[in-house]
Design an enzyme around this catalytic site. Structure first.
Site, PDB file in Angstrom:
ATOM      1  N   LYS A 183       5.218   2.407   8.498  1.00 14.41           N
ATOM      2  CA  LYS A 183       3.969   3.199   8.940  1.00 14.41           C
ATOM      3  C   LYS A 183       2.754   2.191   9.278  1.00 14.41           C
ATOM      4  O   LYS A 183       2.098   2.138  10.116  1.00 14.41           O
ATOM      5  CB  LYS A 183       3.407   4.238   7.900  1.00 14.41           C
ATOM      6  CG  LYS A 183       2.471   5.140   8.190  1.00 14.41           C
ATOM      7  CD  LYS A 183       1.911   5.888   7.065  1.00 14.41           C
ATOM      8  CE  LYS A 183       3.283   6.723   6.302  1.00 14.41           C
ATOM      9  NZ  LYS A 183       2.977   7.750   5.473  1.00 14.41           N
ATOM     10  N   LYS A 216       0.776  -1.189   0.063  1.00 14.01           N
ATOM     11  CA  LYS A 216       0.061   0.174   0.069  1.00 14.01           C
ATOM     12  C   LYS A 216       0.946   1.287  -0.051  1.00 14.01           C
ATOM     13  O   LYS A 216       1.800   1.354   0.604  1.00 14.01           O
ATOM     14  CB  LYS A 216      -0.735   0.051   1.190  1.00 14.01           C
ATOM     15  CG  LYS A 216      -1.782   0.975   1.221  1.00 14.01           C
ATOM     16  CD  LYS A 216      -3.207   0.371   1.005  1.00 14.01           C
ATOM     17  CE  LYS A 216      -4.388   1.468   0.919  1.00 14.01           C
ATOM     18  NZ  LYS A 216      -3.998   2.456  -0.273  1.00 14.01           N
ATOM     19  N   THR A 252      -5.718  12.265   7.117  1.00 10.05           N
ATOM     20  CA  THR A 252      -4.341  12.436   7.394  1.00 10.05           C
ATOM     21  C   THR A 252      -4.298  13.642   8.492  1.00 10.05           C
ATOM     22  O   THR A 252      -3.606  13.521   9.498  1.00 10.05           O
ATOM     23  CB  THR A 252      -3.123  12.865   6.372  1.00 10.05           C
ATOM     24  OG1 THR A 252      -3.623  11.597   5.487  1.00 10.05           O
ATOM     25  CG2 THR A 252      -1.984  12.622   6.768  1.00 10.05           C
ATOM     26  N   LYS A 258       4.950   2.918  -3.094  1.00 12.27           N
ATOM     27  CA  LYS A 258       4.761   3.912  -3.345  1.00 12.27           C
ATOM     28  C   LYS A 258       5.090   4.218  -4.917  1.00 12.27           C
ATOM     29  O   LYS A 258       5.752   3.592  -5.423  1.00 12.27           O
ATOM     30  CB  LYS A 258       5.967   4.910  -2.598  1.00 12.27           C
ATOM     31  CG  LYS A 258       5.394   6.398  -2.612  1.00 12.27           C
ATOM     32  CD  LYS A 258       4.271   6.413  -1.537  1.00 12.27           C
ATOM     33  CE  LYS A 258       4.250   7.866  -1.079  1.00 12.27           C
ATOM     34  NZ  LYS A 258       3.471   8.182   0.283  1.00 12.27           N
ATOM     35  N   ASN A 285      -3.656  19.592   1.431  1.00 11.01           N
ATOM     36  CA  ASN A 285      -4.640  18.750   2.142  1.00 11.01           C
ATOM     37  C   ASN A 285      -4.327  18.429   3.750  1.00 11.01           C
ATOM     38  O   ASN A 285      -5.183  18.542   4.700  1.00 11.01           O
ATOM     39  CB  ASN A 285      -5.003  17.406   1.335  1.00 11.01           C
ATOM     40  CG  ASN A 285      -6.188  16.532   1.859  1.00 11.01           C
ATOM     41  OD1 ASN A 285      -7.144  17.121   2.229  1.00 11.01           O
ATOM     42  ND2 ASN A 285      -5.852  15.142   2.185  1.00 11.01           N
ATOM     43  N   SER A 291      -7.577   4.709   4.563  1.00 11.69           N
ATOM     44  CA  SER A 291      -7.399   3.816   3.542  1.00 11.69           C
ATOM     45  C   SER A 291      -7.904   2.292   3.741  1.00 11.69           C
ATOM     46  O   SER A 291      -8.505   1.683   2.820  1.00 11.69           O
ATOM     47  CB  SER A 291      -6.078   4.001   2.667  1.00 11.69           C
ATOM     48  OG  SER A 291      -6.182   5.147   2.228  1.00 11.69           O
TER      49      SER A 291
HETATM   50  N1  GLU Z   1       0.077   8.703   0.505  1.00 10.91           N
HETATM   51  C1  GLU Z   1      -0.345   8.577   2.137  1.00 10.91           C
HETATM   52  C2  GLU Z   1       0.799   8.314   2.802  1.00 10.91           C
HETATM   53  O1  GLU Z   1       1.839   8.809   2.627  1.00 10.91           O
HETATM   54  C3  GLU Z   1      -1.602   7.515   2.015  1.00 10.91           C
HETATM   55  C4  GLU Z   1      -1.095   6.228   1.680  1.00 10.91           C
HETATM   56  C5  GLU Z   1      -2.407   5.373   1.415  1.00 10.91           C
HETATM   57  O2  GLU Z   1      -3.496   5.736   1.909  1.00 10.91           O
HETATM   58  O3  GLU Z   1      -2.364   4.049   0.982  1.00 10.91           O
HETATM   59  O4  GLU Z   1       0.587   7.815   3.768  1.00 10.91           O
END
Ligand code: GLU
Length: 478
Positions: A97, A73, A197, A109, A236, A366
């Site tokens: 994370k 993810k 977030t 990513k 955001n 998410s």
């Molecule tokens: N881009 C966000 C992050 O850096 C969300 C990632 C997601 O929801 O998969 O955590």
């Protein structure tokens, strides 16, 4: 823009240095440490899109850091600065994370080198769909293998295009919607994902301030109420964090740093008005009721209680870490503090609530969205009215008591309405996020408080995450 000195390690190296600091304190079997640290694979794609009468070539990436859990993810970033080193660093941070907040995913990513402001909506759709096509073809977007989400430069609009593109290519996949998260509500999204977030940053700070010993380590006192906050980046994440902290927790947002400079107001800025001004003019310059400086980054060094970098990586680095005066930094962005700056700040006694925890609200919600998509039902649909009916029973009894006792007792005003209302999806999402942020904080503060050799929350967070990833590999027999 950051003025990162040339002698600093790259973003990925910086993440590795932080990883190494923590892993030394764990007792991992030989070789496992390297297996966890390295990025498993990075796919690079170059593709052409015919736009404005010519073919434009774009470069995109999807890095998969760890597949100890699948799907993997992590967001997709659209920016001209995107590069392989950056997506690999960000993918690694996703692994840690997800482990820290216990979302059952590996880390990934993606990124595309593009300036979204250069193209109109229709052109962006063509570019996004083409990039998505390349990734879907290779199962780098897939509900059970790899599930992207928004990041810098992308939002629910792009996620809706990606979901639709996947659907066109997998017309019989009943779980197609779960191929990406952060979608609009009417396209399979979940209430509260856009704010998630920033909401997570608020919940992180609330939890931090529940522990007076932790607050004492910053030299601050009391509660969140009245704390002076500087926010870097009102995108955001920064916008929602600043909005919630000022509107709901009594914080004063004394400065906002943006691309074109910074605005300041010691009594606290009106976050909504600043955001509106940015939307209308593209920057903070000229924002009413605030002082302006062109030297935005110098404001990172201003006096405040809480500094929230919520934009790019590497903004606090060897060139300015010595001058940062905030006693508490909350990393709403990914990697805003370089490894070198981290050393300096640690020695100064600055407390940092690290990125892998502070900004985990996005991936947490998410996860809820992905589960919602796979279960094909909105949260609360089965229970809400039943819950209300049971509450009604109690209210009926209380009303009976009310009548019986006359003036001696009565229900507090508003109690009945509040108590009767069953939770809707947004409330359930916020409650799940709050719980996640509290539990993750507690697991991270444990080594911080119990081990002499752990002097900061980042090392503690890495230790908790690495240990969980290691357990998962061990369970697989690796
Ligand atoms: N881009 C966000 C992050 O850096 C969300 C990632 C997601 O929801 O998969 O955590």
């Amino acid at each position: 823009m950051s003025h990162k000195p040339l002698n600093e390690p790259s973003f990925r190296e910086s993440v590795d240095l932080m990883f190494n600091r923590a892993v030394k304190l764990l007792d991992l079997s030989p070789g496992l440490e390297e297996k966890i640290r390295v990025c498993n694979a990075t796919y690079t794609v170059r593709f052409g899109v015919r736009l404005r009468g010519k073919i434009h070539t774009f470069t995109g990436y999807r890095a998969v850091h760890s597949e100890h859990m699948e799907p993997v993810k992590g967001g997709i970033r659209f920016a001209t600065s995107v590069n392989q080193d950056e997506v690999e660093a960000l993918a690694a941070l996703m692994t840690y994370k997800c482990a820290l907040v216990e979302t059952p995913f590996g880390g990934s990513k993606g990124g595309l080198c593009v300036d979204p402001r250069e193209w109109d909506a229709h052109e962006m759709e063509q570019i996004t769909r083409r990039f998505a096509y390349e990734l879907i073809k290779r199962d780098l977007i897939n509900p059970s293998q790899n599930v992207p989400a928004p990041d810098m430069g992308t939002s629910e609009r792009e996620m809706a295009w990606i979901a639709d593109q996947y659907n066109r290519m997998h017309t019989t996949d009943i779980n197609a919607k779960a191929c990406v998260t952060g979608k609009p509500l009417n396209a399979g999204g979940i209430a509260g994902r856009t704010e998630a977030t920033g909401r997570g940053v608020q919940f992180a700070l609330r939890e931090f301030f529940r522990h007076s010993e932790d607050v004492a380590r910053t030299g601050l006192e009391g509660k969140l109420d009245g704390k002076r906050v500087i926010v870097q980046g009102l995108g955001n994440v920064g916008y929602h964090a600043a909005k919630f902290l000022s509107e709901e927790d009594g914080c004063k947002v004394v400065a906002v740093i943006e691309r074109d400079g910074a605005v300041m107001r010691p009594q606290g800025l009106d976050v909504e008005a600043v955001r509106q001004h940015i939307m209308e003019t593209g920057g903070v310059k000229g924002c009413p009721n605030a002082d302006y400086t062109e030297l935005g980054n110098s404001v990172l060094e201003h006096e405040c209680d809480i500094l929230i970098p919520a934009a790019l990586e590497g903004v606090i680095n060897l060139s300015n870490a010595h001058s940062v005066r905030a006693p508490l930094i909350v990393e709403a962005a990914n990697g805003p503090v370089t490894a070198g700056a981290d050393d300096i700040l640690r020695q100064k006694g600055t407390v940092i609530i690290p990125d892998m925890y502070a900004n985990a609200g996005g991936v947490t919600v998410s996860y809820f969205e992905w589960v919602k998509n796979l279960s094909h039902i909105r949260f609360g649909r089965m229970q809400r009215r039943q819950e209300e009916a049971r509450h009604q029973l109690i209210v009926d009894e209380l009303e009976r008591l009310d009548r019986y006792l006359g003036d001696a007792w009565s229900m507090s005003p508003g109690f009945k309405e509040k108590y009767l209302k069953g939770a809707d999806e947004l409330e359930l999402v916020r409650s799940g996020l709050d719980d996640t942020m509290r539990i993750a904080y507690q697991s991270m503060r444990e080594p911080w408080h119990t081990r002499e050799d752990v002097s900061d929350l980042r090392t503690a967070a890495y230790m908790v995450s690495i240990d969980r990833v290691a357990q998962s590999y061990r369970a697989k027999g690796l």
